[in-house]
Design a protein around this motif. Structure first.
Motif, short mmCIF file in Angstrom:
data_model
loop_
_atom_site.label_atom_id
_atom_site.label_comp_id
_atom_site.label_asym_id
_atom_site.label_seq_id
_atom_site.Cartn_x
_atom_site.Cartn_y
_atom_site.Cartn_z
N HIS A 67 0.94 -1.26 0.07
CA HIS A 67 0.10 0.06 -0.07
C HIS A 67 0.80 1.45 -0.08
CE1 HIS A 67 -3.47 2.82 1.00
NE2 HIS A 67 -3.11 3.13 1.64
N ARG A 68 1.87 1.24 0.79
CA ARG A 68 3.07 2.42 0.80
C ARG A 68 3.41 2.69 -0.35
NH1 ARG A 68 4.26 4.92 5.94
NH2 ARG A 68 6.35 5.47 4.86
N LEU A 71 0.99 4.25 -2.82
CA LEU A 71 0.91 5.55 -2.50
C LEU A 71 2.13 6.56 -3.02
CD1 LEU A 71 0.01 5.81 1.21
CD2 LEU A 71 -1.40 6.28 -1.28
N ASP A 78 0.69 10.01 -3.81
CA ASP A 78 0.09 10.81 -3.06
C ASP A 78 0.79 12.09 -2.61
OD1 ASP A 78 -1.98 11.22 -1.15
OD2 ASP A 78 -1.07 10.25 0.43
N ASP A 80 0.51 13.98 0.18
CA ASP A 80 0.63 13.98 1.52
C ASP A 80 1.89 12.98 1.97
OD1 ASP A 80 -1.26 16.04 1.77
OD2 ASP A 80 -2.76 14.36 2.31
N MET A 81 1.80 11.92 1.27
CA MET A 81 2.93 10.98 1.48
C MET A 81 4.19 11.53 1.17
SD MET A 81 3.16 8.05 3.17
CE MET A 81 3.93 6.40 2.88
N GLU A 84 5.37 14.50 3.27
CA GLU A 84 5.81 13.91 4.65
C GLU A 84 7.28 13.14 4.69
OE1 GLU A 84 4.91 9.79 7.55
OE2 GLU A 84 3.47 10.68 6.20
N VAL A 100 2.71 13.73 12.32
CA VAL A 100 1.90 12.39 12.76
C VAL A 100 2.13 11.44 11.83
CG1 VAL A 100 -0.10 11.54 13.23
CG2 VAL A 100 -0.09 13.96 13.59
N PRO A 101 2.96 10.34 12.25
CA PRO A 101 3.36 9.25 11.46
C PRO A 101 2.06 8.28 11.12
CG PRO A 101 4.38 8.79 13.44
CD PRO A 101 3.53 10.18 13.57
N LEU A 102 1.90 7.70 9.78
CA LEU A 102 1.02 7.02 9.23
C LEU A 102 1.22 5.60 9.98
CD1 LEU A 102 0.76 8.17 5.51
CD2 LEU A 102 -0.52 8.96 7.52
N ASN A 103 2.19 5.22 10.29
CA ASN A 103 2.40 3.82 10.80
C ASN A 103 1.60 3.41 12.28
OD1 ASN A 103 3.72 4.00 8.62
ND2 ASN A 103 5.51 2.84 9.24
#
Length: 103
Positions: A67-68, A71, A78, A80-81, A84, A100-103
């Motif tokens: 998924h990452r 992205l 993405d 935002d990704m 970041e 804010v980490p996504l993990n």
């Protein structure tokens, strides 16, 4: 001498079946208590269940990584990704910002 001869003959007649019994007993012992014997099956079953759990965890990790990576596909990344990752890796995050980490 007759008794000694009789004893020797009896020992010779019993030697072959005794040897066969020892060999069969040896194989039976390994079949039960050897490294691949009946007593080792419980350990194999536990190892199998542990590996099955490990496989489930690895498949979940793989799904997250897939998924990452989707992205971050250059054709349709993405924003935002990408923002970041760039800011985190290049050290462009200011002290007053909260990441804010996504993990």
């Amino acid at each position: 001498m007759g008794a000694a001869n009789k004893t020797i003959r009896m020992m010779r007649r019993a030697a072959l079946p005794a040897l066969a019994l020892i060999i069969v007993g040896n194989f039976a012992g390994y079949a039960i208590a050897g490294p691949n014997g009946l007593l080792a099956w419980g350990g194999y079953h536990r190892d199998f269940l542990d590996r099955k759990k490990e496989l489930v965890d690895l498949e979940q990790q793989r799904a997250v990584l897939k998924h990452r990576s989707q992205l971050l596909d250059p054709r349709r990344a993405d924003p935002d990704m990408a923002d970041e990752l760039v800011r985190r890796d290049l050290g462009l995050v200011r002290p007053d910002e909260v990441v804010v980490p996504l993990n």
